[in-house]
Design a protein around this motif. Sequence first.
Motif, PDB file in Angstrom:
ATOM      1  N   THR A  14      37.346  39.928  45.177  1.00 54.55           N
ATOM      2  CA  THR A  14      36.748  41.030  45.938  1.00 54.55           C
ATOM      3  C   THR A  14      35.370  40.658  46.474  1.00 54.55           C
ATOM      4  O   THR A  14      34.896  41.278  47.411  1.00 54.55           O
ATOM      5  N   GLY A  15      34.747  39.662  45.833  1.00 49.60           N
ATOM      6  CA  GLY A  15      33.405  39.261  46.251  1.00 49.60           C
ATOM      7  C   GLY A  15      32.332  40.199  45.732  1.00 49.60           C
ATOM      8  O   GLY A  15      31.187  40.125  46.148  1.00 49.60           O
ATOM      9  N   MET A  16      32.710  41.084  44.817  1.00 49.09           N
ATOM     10  CA  MET A  16      31.753  42.052  44.262  1.00 49.09           C
ATOM     11  C   MET A  16      31.099  41.495  43.005  1.00 49.09           C
ATOM     12  O   MET A  16      31.696  40.701  42.284  1.00 49.09           O
ATOM     13  N   SER A  17      29.877  41.945  42.760  1.00 48.29           N
ATOM     14  CA  SER A  17      29.227  41.629  41.493  1.00 48.29           C
ATOM     15  C   SER A  17      29.877  42.488  40.413  1.00 48.29           C
ATOM     16  O   SER A  17      30.652  43.404  40.713  1.00 48.29           O
ATOM     17  N   ARG A  18      29.556  42.208  39.167  1.00 49.85           N
ATOM     18  CA  ARG A  18      30.101  43.033  38.083  1.00 49.85           C
ATOM     19  C   ARG A  18      29.700  44.488  38.254  1.00 49.85           C
ATOM     20  O   ARG A  18      30.507  45.396  38.068  1.00 49.85           O
ATOM     21  N   LYS A  19      28.454  44.704  38.612  1.00 47.89           N
ATOM     22  CA  LYS A  19      27.954  46.079  38.783  1.00 47.89           C
ATOM     23  C   LYS A  19      28.688  46.776  39.924  1.00 47.89           C
ATOM     24  O   LYS A  19      29.131  47.921  39.781  1.00 47.89           O
ATOM     25  N   GLU A  20      28.827  46.117  41.059  1.00 45.99           N
ATOM     26  CA  GLU A  20      29.530  46.714  42.202  1.00 45.99           C
ATOM     27  C   GLU A  20      30.985  47.015  41.854  1.00 45.99           C
ATOM     28  O   GLU A  20      31.507  48.081  42.186  1.00 45.99           O
ATOM     29  N   PHE A  21      31.639  46.069  41.181  1.00 47.60           N
ATOM     30  CA  PHE A  21      33.033  46.229  40.796  1.00 47.60           C
ATOM     31  C   PHE A  21      33.199  47.409  39.853  1.00 47.60           C
ATOM     32  O   PHE A  21      34.090  48.239  40.025  1.00 47.60           O
ATOM     33  N   SER A  22      32.327  47.498  38.859  1.00 47.92           N
ATOM     34  CA  SER A  22      32.429  48.592  37.894  1.00 47.92           C
ATOM     35  C   SER A  22      32.185  49.942  38.560  1.00 47.92           C
ATOM     36  O   SER A  22      32.878  50.916  38.264  1.00 47.92           O
ATOM     37  N   GLU A  23      31.239  50.012  39.469  1.00 52.89           N
ATOM     38  CA  GLU A  23      30.972  51.271  40.175  1.00 52.89           C
ATOM     39  C   GLU A  23      32.121  51.643  41.103  1.00 52.89           C
ATOM     40  O   GLU A  23      32.504  52.810  41.192  1.00 52.89           O
ATOM     41  N   HIS A  24      32.678  50.661  41.790  1.00 52.24           N
ATOM     42  CA  HIS A  24      33.769  50.919  42.729  1.00 52.24           C
ATOM     43  C   HIS A  24      35.000  51.476  42.016  1.00 52.24           C
ATOM     44  O   HIS A  24      35.639  52.403  42.508  1.00 52.24           O
ATOM     45  N   PHE A  25      35.326  50.910  40.860  1.00 52.69           N
ATOM     46  CA  PHE A  25      36.530  51.321  40.143  1.00 52.69           C
ATOM     47  C   PHE A  25      36.273  52.344  39.047  1.00 52.69           C
ATOM     48  O   PHE A  25      37.213  52.799  38.393  1.00 52.69           O
ATOM     49  N   GLY A  26      35.008  52.700  38.808  1.00 55.62           N
ATOM     50  CA  GLY A  26      34.701  53.693  37.787  1.00 55.62           C
ATOM     51  C   GLY A  26      34.871  53.175  36.369  1.00 55.62           C
ATOM     52  O   GLY A  26      35.220  53.930  35.463  1.00 55.62           O
ATOM     53  N   ILE A  27      34.633  51.881  36.193  1.00 59.30           N
ATOM     54  CA  ILE A  27      34.720  51.255  34.872  1.00 59.30           C
ATOM     55  C   ILE A  27      33.292  51.051  34.371  1.00 59.30           C
ATOM     56  O   ILE A  27      32.459  50.511  35.105  1.00 59.30           O
ATOM     57  N   PRO A  28      32.986  51.451  33.145  1.00 62.06           N
ATOM     58  CA  PRO A  28      31.640  51.188  32.632  1.00 62.06           C
ATOM     59  C   PRO A  28      31.325  49.689  32.686  1.00 62.06           C
ATOM     60  O   PRO A  28      32.175  48.851  32.371  1.00 62.06           O
ATOM     61  N   LEU A  29      30.124  49.366  33.114  1.00 62.18           N
ATOM     62  CA  LEU A  29      29.714  47.970  33.268  1.00 62.18           C
ATOM     63  C   LEU A  29      29.885  47.199  31.961  1.00 62.18           C
ATOM     64  O   LEU A  29      30.375  46.072  31.957  1.00 62.18           O
ATOM     65  N   ARG A  30      29.499  47.789  30.862  1.00 60.53           N
ATOM     66  CA  ARG A  30      29.599  47.108  29.565  1.00 60.53           C
ATOM     67  C   ARG A  30      31.059  46.794  29.221  1.00 60.53           C
ATOM     68  O   ARG A  30      31.357  45.733  28.673  1.00 60.53           O
ATOM     69  N   THR A  31      31.973  47.688  29.570  1.00 60.88           N
ATOM     70  CA  THR A  31      33.397  47.454  29.322  1.00 60.88           C
ATOM     71  C   THR A  31      33.876  46.256  30.128  1.00 60.88           C
ATOM     72  O   THR A  31      34.565  45.379  29.608  1.00 60.88           O
ATOM     73  N   LEU A  32      33.505  46.202  31.405  1.00 61.67           N
ATOM     74  CA  LEU A  32      33.887  45.073  32.252  1.00 61.67           C
ATOM     75  C   LEU A  32      33.326  43.771  31.696  1.00 61.67           C
ATOM     76  O   LEU A  32      34.022  42.755  31.648  1.00 61.67           O
ATOM     77  N   GLU A  33      32.074  43.791  31.271  1.00 58.85           N
ATOM     78  CA  GLU A  33      31.464  42.596  30.685  1.00 58.85           C
ATOM     79  C   GLU A  33      32.220  42.155  29.424  1.00 58.85           C
ATOM     80  O   GLU A  33      32.454  40.965  29.223  1.00 58.85           O
ATOM     81  N   ASP A  34      32.611  43.128  28.591  1.00 60.10           N
ATOM     82  CA  ASP A  34      33.369  42.809  27.380  1.00 60.10           C
ATOM     83  C   ASP A  34      34.727  42.213  27.716  1.00 60.10           C
ATOM     84  O   ASP A  34      35.189  41.290  27.043  1.00 60.10           O
ATOM     85  N   TRP A  35      35.381  42.721  28.739  1.00 59.98           N
ATOM     86  CA  TRP A  35      36.669  42.171  29.155  1.00 59.98           C
ATOM     87  C   TRP A  35      36.515  40.726  29.594  1.00 59.98           C
ATOM     88  O   TRP A  35      37.279  39.856  29.188  1.00 59.98           O
TER      89      TRP A  35
END
Length: 55
Positions: A14-35
Amino acid sequence: MTINEQIAELRAATGMSRKEFSEHFGIPLRTLEDWEANRRTPSNYLPRLLCYQWK
């Protein structure tokens, strides 16, 4: 390829940063980082759902 790797690959595609990706999909940033760090594993269907939602 693990589910965690699939999500990391999708985020890279997607070319998104972790923060952008988490905001776009409504996933908490910390959860994405843990994944992506393999500290937690999401449900099996999640990569397909995210891919479908992105396109």
